[in-house]
Every structure is written in structure tokens, then in C-alpha cells.
Motif scaffolding. Sequence first.
Motif, PDB file in Angstrom:
ATOM      1  N   SER A  13     -15.406  16.960   8.837  1.00  0.00           N
ATOM      2  CA  SER A  13     -14.552  16.231   8.150  1.00  0.00           C
ATOM      3  C   SER A  13     -13.118  16.233   9.227  1.00  0.00           C
ATOM      4  O   SER A  13     -12.158  15.623   8.749  1.00  0.00           O
ATOM      5  N   GLY A  14     -12.922  17.311   9.492  1.00  0.00           N
ATOM      6  CA  GLY A  14     -11.808  17.553  10.619  1.00  0.00           C
ATOM      7  C   GLY A  14     -10.817  18.629   9.706  1.00  0.00           C
ATOM      8  O   GLY A  14      -9.786  18.702  10.326  1.00  0.00           O
ATOM      9  N   VAL A  15     -11.285  19.055   8.506  1.00  0.00           N
ATOM     10  CA  VAL A  15     -10.447  19.949   8.019  1.00  0.00           C
ATOM     11  C   VAL A  15     -10.674  21.579   8.289  1.00  0.00           C
ATOM     12  O   VAL A  15     -10.078  22.357   7.150  1.00  0.00           O
ATOM     13  N   PHE A  16     -11.297  21.778   9.162  1.00  0.00           N
ATOM     14  CA  PHE A  16     -11.647  23.398   9.391  1.00  0.00           C
ATOM     15  C   PHE A  16     -11.186  23.487  10.927  1.00  0.00           C
ATOM     16  O   PHE A  16     -11.476  22.735  11.849  1.00  0.00           O
ATOM     17  N   THR A  17     -10.534  24.711  11.007  1.00  0.00           N
ATOM     18  CA  THR A  17     -10.121  25.107  12.543  1.00  0.00           C
ATOM     19  C   THR A  17     -10.648  26.531  12.451  1.00  0.00           C
ATOM     20  O   THR A  17     -10.652  27.494  11.859  1.00  0.00           O
ATOM     21  N   LYS A  18     -11.490  26.753  13.617  1.00  0.00           N
ATOM     22  CA  LYS A  18     -12.226  28.099  13.935  1.00  0.00           C
ATOM     23  C   LYS A  18     -10.966  28.994  14.261  1.00  0.00           C
ATOM     24  O   LYS A  18     -10.244  28.661  15.116  1.00  0.00           O
ATOM     25  N   PRO A  19     -10.859  30.108  13.721  1.00  0.00           N
ATOM     26  CA  PRO A  19      -9.909  31.147  13.898  1.00  0.00           C
ATOM     27  C   PRO A  19      -9.946  31.803  15.077  1.00  0.00           C
ATOM     28  O   PRO A  19     -10.957  32.115  15.850  1.00  0.00           O
ATOM     29  N   SER A  20      -8.613  31.840  15.754  1.00  0.00           N
ATOM     30  CA  SER A  20      -8.750  32.478  17.164  1.00  0.00           C
ATOM     31  C   SER A  20      -8.721  33.880  17.092  1.00  0.00           C
ATOM     32  O   SER A  20      -8.768  34.422  16.395  1.00  0.00           O
ATOM     33  N   ALA A  21      -8.922  34.513  18.389  1.00  0.00           N
ATOM     34  CA  ALA A  21      -8.884  36.031  18.432  1.00  0.00           C
ATOM     35  C   ALA A  21      -7.616  36.549  17.866  1.00  0.00           C
ATOM     36  O   ALA A  21      -7.743  37.683  17.281  1.00  0.00           O
ATOM     37  N   ASP A  22      -6.372  35.922  17.994  1.00  0.00           N
ATOM     38  CA  ASP A  22      -5.267  36.492  17.286  1.00  0.00           C
ATOM     39  C   ASP A  22      -4.694  35.811  16.243  1.00  0.00           C
ATOM     40  O   ASP A  22      -3.474  35.644  16.210  1.00  0.00           O
ATOM     41  N   GLN A  23      -5.782  35.075  15.425  1.00  0.00           N
ATOM     42  CA  GLN A  23      -5.502  34.406  14.198  1.00  0.00           C
ATOM     43  C   GLN A  23      -4.323  35.056  13.339  1.00  0.00           C
ATOM     44  O   GLN A  23      -4.762  36.257  12.902  1.00  0.00           O
ATOM     45  N   LYS A  24      -3.357  34.372  12.818  1.00  0.00           N
ATOM     46  CA  LYS A  24      -2.529  35.053  11.635  1.00  0.00           C
ATOM     47  C   LYS A  24      -3.162  34.585  10.450  1.00  0.00           C
ATOM     48  O   LYS A  24      -3.309  33.293  10.137  1.00  0.00           O
ATOM     49  N   VAL A  25      -3.622  35.514   9.617  1.00  0.00           N
ATOM     50  CA  VAL A  25      -4.236  35.013   8.317  1.00  0.00           C
ATOM     51  C   VAL A  25      -3.170  35.545   7.312  1.00  0.00           C
ATOM     52  O   VAL A  25      -2.705  36.849   7.016  1.00  0.00           O
ATOM     53  N   THR A 141     -13.359  36.935   9.172  1.00  0.00           N
ATOM     54  CA  THR A 141     -12.113  37.213  10.052  1.00  0.00           C
ATOM     55  C   THR A 141     -11.157  37.436   8.880  1.00  0.00           C
ATOM     56  O   THR A 141     -10.270  38.341   9.169  1.00  0.00           O
ATOM     57  N   ILE A 142     -11.031  36.642   7.869  1.00  0.00           N
ATOM     58  CA  ILE A 142     -10.123  36.583   6.646  1.00  0.00           C
ATOM     59  C   ILE A 142     -10.162  38.157   6.050  1.00  0.00           C
ATOM     60  O   ILE A 142      -9.239  38.802   6.133  1.00  0.00           O
ATOM     61  N   ALA A 143     -11.477  38.765   6.047  1.00  0.00           N
ATOM     62  CA  ALA A 143     -11.620  39.859   5.256  1.00  0.00           C
ATOM     63  C   ALA A 143     -11.374  41.109   6.146  1.00  0.00           C
ATOM     64  O   ALA A 143     -10.793  42.187   5.621  1.00  0.00           O
ATOM     65  N   ASN A 144     -11.470  41.159   7.576  1.00  0.00           N
ATOM     66  CA  ASN A 144     -11.132  42.242   8.382  1.00  0.00           C
ATOM     67  C   ASN A 144      -9.801  42.374   8.793  1.00  0.00           C
ATOM     68  O   ASN A 144      -9.327  43.304   9.518  1.00  0.00           O
ATOM     69  N   SER A 145      -9.171  41.190   8.673  1.00  0.00           N
ATOM     70  CA  SER A 145      -7.683  40.783   9.396  1.00  0.00           C
ATOM     71  C   SER A 145      -6.551  41.724   8.596  1.00  0.00           C
ATOM     72  O   SER A 145      -6.844  41.966   7.376  1.00  0.00           O
ATOM     73  N   THR A 146      -5.670  42.292   9.279  1.00  0.00           N
ATOM     74  CA  THR A 146      -4.437  42.694   8.571  1.00  0.00           C
ATOM     75  C   THR A 146      -3.633  41.402   8.508  1.00  0.00           C
ATOM     76  O   THR A 146      -3.459  40.742   9.184  1.00  0.00           O
ATOM     77  N   SER A 147      -3.013  41.553   7.274  1.00  0.00           N
ATOM     78  CA  SER A 147      -2.314  40.258   6.804  1.00  0.00           C
ATOM     79  C   SER A 147      -1.232  39.822   7.588  1.00  0.00           C
ATOM     80  O   SER A 147      -0.441  40.898   8.307  1.00  0.00           O
ATOM     81  N   ALA A 148      -0.922  38.731   7.949  1.00  0.00           N
ATOM     82  CA  ALA A 148       0.367  38.283   8.995  1.00  0.00           C
ATOM     83  C   ALA A 148       1.539  38.725   8.182  1.00  0.00           C
ATOM     84  O   ALA A 148       2.556  39.165   8.695  1.00  0.00           O
ATOM     85  N   GLU A 149       1.742  38.703   6.505  1.00  0.00           N
ATOM     86  CA  GLU A 149       2.796  39.160   6.023  1.00  0.00           C
ATOM     87  C   GLU A 149       3.093  40.666   6.463  1.00  0.00           C
ATOM     88  O   GLU A 149       4.337  41.137   6.751  1.00  0.00           O
ATOM     89  N   ARG A 150       2.048  41.414   6.468  1.00  0.00           N
ATOM     90  CA  ARG A 150       1.994  42.965   6.770  1.00  0.00           C
ATOM     91  C   ARG A 150       2.327  43.285   8.255  1.00  0.00           C
ATOM     92  O   ARG A 150       3.279  44.026   8.450  1.00  0.00           O
TER      93      ARG A 150
END
Length: 807
Positions: A13-25, A141-150
Motif C-alpha cells: 500500500s506504499g507505507v513501507f520503505t526499505k532501510p538504506s545501508a546508512d538508515q537512521k533508526v 536492521t532495527i535490532a542491530n542498529s545504534t539508535s540515531a539519538e545515540r
Amino acid sequence: MDVESVVRTAVESGVFTKPSADQKVFKDQCAYCFKDPHTKDGLYINLKNYHAFCREHAEIYANNTGNNLYVQFESTKVFVEEKGDGERADGEPTNKMTKLTIDADPKFEFEDKYCVVIHPNYSQQFFNVQGVQEIADAIQTIANSTSAERLALLSSTSNAWDADIKLITKHSNLVQHDNDKRLALSGWHCEVENCGLDENLWINLTDGAIRCGRSQYVADGQKTNGNGHMQDYYAATGYPLVVKLGTISSNLESIDVYSYDEDDAVIDPNLEKHLKHFGLDPSKLEKTAKSTLEMELDMNEKWEWARCTEDGAVLEPVYGPGYTGLINTGSSCYMNSVLQALIQVDSFRTRYSEKALDILLNCPIETIHNDFNAQFAKVIRAMLSGDYSSETDLEHNNIKPLQFKRVAAGNHAEFSTAKQQDVEEYIRFLFEKISQNSKDEVIDPTGSLRFQTWNRFEDIATQKVRYTEQEELILRLPIPEALLKPIPDTENRFTVDMSAAIQAAFDVQFVEVSIFVPKNIFFWFQGYKSPITGEQKGATNTITMKTFPDYLLFQVSKFTYNNLGVQKKLDVEVEVSDELDLVAYRGHGKLEGEELLPVETPSEPAAPEIPANVRAVAGELMVMGFEENSCLRAAFFSNGNAEVATNWLMEHMDEPNINDVFVMPTGTPSARGEVDPNLVASIIDMGFTPYQARYALKQVPTVSEAVDWLFTNMETIPVETAATGSSSDAPQPSITEAANRKSYKDGSEKYKLIGMISHMGSRPDSGHYVAHMLKDGKWVLFNDEKVALSQDPPKKLAYIYLYKRVE
């Protein structure tokens, strides 16, 4: 419909974006509030843009944007039960933790849980989504990423501490006498006949003489032994550098070194060499006495700390809306105290709490974490919500306004660091930032505190006058020496009546100069020169109130400068008035019968010659391989002190204009900046802001000329920018133009005390700040995350006072 089909339909439906290699989570905190993965229901990370929301705000965001696909992220604390031999009860080794182990009993770990939810059916959780590979990959990707806030924190935070900063002595290359004097490692006594004290002893590093120090208060009514013989010795010999014998140890930084002619505790880079000259090897000695600073801390700061924080009293915690504690994020108590004061102001509550959700929803999600208004609204709304101040949920009390601190500070050279700051300077900086981020159609909440004054300048020779209007934010209360009354049984502690200090702020000020510049050993004597008669009879300046704001801030001028431009704090208690009537200080413009001074533009002063001492120090630096212009700058800004010049040069080597052609500025520099703070302080006393004073002193060299320059050139001063703390090179509206666009509250001259910010420490950029606020008829202590009913609010010790108008 099965799980895979439901999720696949949502993706398509268009509400999903595949995370990029440098995606900020963003996964540490809700974008609109301070809830985190550990709170009930955790966070909902939107799979369109990877921003996180709590349950309440996930619904609001989805309804407003249509982005309805989320990953629910919950992190739960699980206590680990050990069965012995380093093994958990479930058979796993105790060092196998998913995220975090606390090294104290009981031990626990965090277990993270991820599932997919689709708005508005939050109760329907999809855990097994392996059949939809792109969603499974996104969760990984969400689980493995360092948060954008940090990541933002790691890139912006610098480490610092709150300790007092000592200057490097100018006597680092002290000439010592070759008198063959060698001292034992113990058994010292004062060498003055009939004294013989064996405590509070100091060695003079020039000739090795041992003398006792002065008697000093260590508690109310209690003093150390001392006859001040070392000070007498300095007066007789001029030998300036001394060391307290009982403080000598292998830890050179803890040794008490004092310079009489610099009037301060100092750092001696060659201390070990200077001590060994007289047979004192620091590595063979142990510390047996407190340093002067330690005793001053014991006597002054500790009693002040105890009073301001109400240490020792059993204080009752208080909870609910408006009682939210703010966690210290690294010397951020100055900011926390200001925020606690601002939520007492009606206009701030209206702008940033009642309208907070509108501000947040109208801010694009891509910029919300760096948007000043959004972050301010997020903090103020949270403080007033009561959601983070609950007696039944102590674990999730308090908030950490880390993102707000970073966004508000921007690239400011001081406020962007983790160093302590002057709360008065921060108020001015923050209010300017708020005004810059208030559009024409939006009410600027600082208007409730800003006010205008009349400055009446009179040429004594002709009695002609000039009136100027001045915008102000804080009314500075000077503390003239004549107003200080010693507190019995104390040393260098005084009391002053607030009414007398207010009167002093509006007294006639004489514009004349009598300044001693110790580095260059010369005096300036100059009075104001009449532009009409040419007579040098001086001038006067008088300040009165043109408008009276809804809320009025006072700053007690507790800080003064020594002869090196270093700030020191006066130990002053203020006899506070809970209610004020300032009607006597309402001013007016030009009166009938007064003649106005002509408007003149002073000629541009010629750049003075570079002094010989500056050239000499620059020459020493050039030997090390540095460029001439950078060396001249370093020598000038250090007042010709080679050691300070070297440090200055190292700190400024990356500046792009460091090697530009050096032109000798007018005015007298100091080791801490281009303009002598003593001159700045003199102009501030006449009602001008620090920025205006510094700007004027860069145009003309003396206080009298600077004051006259300000009165005739006020409209040409660029607007001070909050981002840099200095004027912008870009065209800016003049102060008068900016003032004409503002409206100022004006009403009754009567006020009631509703808040205080107190400082503990010897300088405004060190120590600690707390706030006391009058709420619901009771005084409340806000000490970072600790919020409690006050038993004895320290009204006499505050640095900033907040008053509210009463009709």
C-alpha cells in the motif's frame, strides 16, 4: 487472511520503505514525548521513516499521515537468578546478557521483543513475518542498529568537568636564589622570630623562606592558626610565588601554589624543579594539610551547598504536573534550573504546552529531532503533563532533555559543550533563540519578561542631555562596596539589602575612567570630553524603567573580576523583599526645558602600534616554527604572557583566519578574550548589555568613549545571534528596528517573588545550580531530578530572582 497476506498488503500500500545501508533508526524515545522502549507497550517504529512513537502518539501520527505500518519494540528488564558457580538458574552463563548487566545485586538483563502492528489494530501483533523478507530484514536492521539519538550524542558531546580553572602563572621561569638553602622533609616552623608556628606554613620559591599564612575561618566562629607572616614577607621583598608546605606530594596538581601579585591560586609548570631547588622532592612527601582552596570550599561552598540544596533536611518528595525532575546530562543543571523557572511563566505554558501538539504535528518528521520549537514544546509539555512525575511509577519518573540541550545550543562555542555555564548568560542566549524562532503570527513568550529602560546621558560641561531607549531582559543589581555589611564571625562574607541594591541600579553613574592595567604597568585617566566645549568634565548616565513586564528577572552581581580578568564570587547574602513596589523608578523621556546633545559620529581610531612585549613573545613563538601573524595574535590575547600565549595558539590553530594580517586592536586585551572584562563590567554597570559593551570597546579604547559611542551609534550595532553568541556578518536589522517590531507589556509596578535560581561554587561557569519555585503557595526545590517541598528556601543566597506582577 493469514499473517503474510496482511503484512504483504500493508507493504504494497506504499507505507513501507526499505532501510538504506546508512538508515537512521530512532528507537530510544518517542518523537513527541519522553516514553521509551521500557515503558508500557514500548515504542512503535514507523516503517515508512523509522521514527518512533509511544502508543498514544503512534495513533495520532498514523491518523494524520496515513503511515500505519509499525514495528512494536518492547524492552523488558528481567532479573537473573543465579544458582552459583557463575551460572544462571536456566543453565546459561551469567555473562551472557542480551544488552546490559548491572554489576550489583540483583543482576538483570534487558530482553527485547519485536513484532509488526498495523494501525488501528494495535492488539493484533504479528511475530512470525519471515515470509515477508523485506519486513524481516527491516526488523533485523532495527535490532542491530545504534539508535540515531545515540549517534547524535556521540558526535556532539565533549567531556568536561566543573572544577575551578587555574591560570598558569607568569612566574613559571622564576629566578631562584642560589643561597644553598636546603630544607628537611618535615619539622618545619615559621622563621619569624617569636612566631614558631608549625602549621599553616608556606615556602617562598624565590629564596626558600618559610613563613606562616594568614588566619582563616574553617567554620562559623572557628579559625586556623596563622599570623600572615608570608604576606608581610611578600610586601617587604616582592617575591611573589609561594607553596603551602603541607600540600606537597607526588600528585603535583594537588599542591597549593599561590601568586601574590596575580592574586590567585595558580599552576606552576616548573613546580617540581622549583621545589627541588630547596631540597623538597615531591615524590618523597605526603600531603598532610588541606589546600587553601579546599578550606575555602569547606567553609564557603559547603555551607552554601547545604543551604541551597537543603542538605541534611528530610524533604518530602512531591509529584504531579509541573513537578517533573530533569536529569542532569552533564553539567546541565544551569539549563534545568532555567526550564523549571520558565514553566512558571504563563506565556511559556501557553506557547509550548497548550499548543505543543500543534507544533509537533506541523513539524515535518524528518526535521523534528533538530527543530528548536518542536524540542522545546516536547520538553515543556512533558514537564507539565505529570506523566513523568508519579508516586506510583518511580522507575519512569523524570525526563532527560538531552536532545533539547543539543538543539538549543546549536554550534555555540560554550553551550554546546558539557561544561558548566553562567545561568544568566544562558537565559539571554535562550531567549534570543526563542525570539528568532517566533514567527510574526506566533506570540513570542519572552515578551512577558522583556522590558524597556530610559537611559539619560548628560554632558556635565553643558548640562545638555541625550535620551535613548534600551531593551532589557534581566535587571542587574550591582553590589557597591558601601552597601556590604560584614556577617559576624565570618571572613569575607557580607549581607546586602535588596532595596538598597535596586536603588543602586538606578543611581546616577558618572562616566569617567581611572583604570590600572597591570600587564603593561600604566594608568589611563580620562573623563568624558564635551563635544561642544571640549572640556573634560565628565558625564552622567541614569537608568529608569520605561515599561514594567508581567514577570521581572533580577540578577545579583555576585561575581567580580580580579586584576587578571578572572571572575571571583562575592559571598553575599541578600536581604530579600518578597514584595516590591518599583513605582519610584518609572522614567520618562525628554522633559520640557532640557536641551539635547547633537548627534555625532566619532572618527575611526587609528590602530595603535604593536607593543614591544607583544612582539617579544611573538618572537619566542616564531622560533617554534609558527607564522608571524598567528604568533602576534597569541601574544596579544595573552597580554604578553609566553606560557598563556603558547596555550592560546594551540587552542586556535584550526581557525581559518589565524594567519591573516594582524592589526593591533584598540582596547586592552585579556588572557580570556579580546576585550578587558574589567572595562566591560564598568559599562554594564551603566545599563548596557555585555554584548553591547564588548562591541563598543572594539570600536574605541576607553570606557568613557565607549559609553558615548553607544549613545550615538546604538542603531548601527548588529543583532547578536544566538547560534554564535556574536554578531553576524550578514545584514541584520538594527536594535531599534527590532525593538520597533516588538510590543512590551506594561502595567503595575508591584511584584511578588515566585522563584529563585541559586548557584553554589566560586564562579558562574563552575559549581552547581538549583531552583526554588513558589507553587500552589509552597516553595519547591528542583535539584535536577530531585523535586521536593522546601523547608527553608535559601532566599538570601539566590543568583537569579523571578518576580511576578501583582495588580
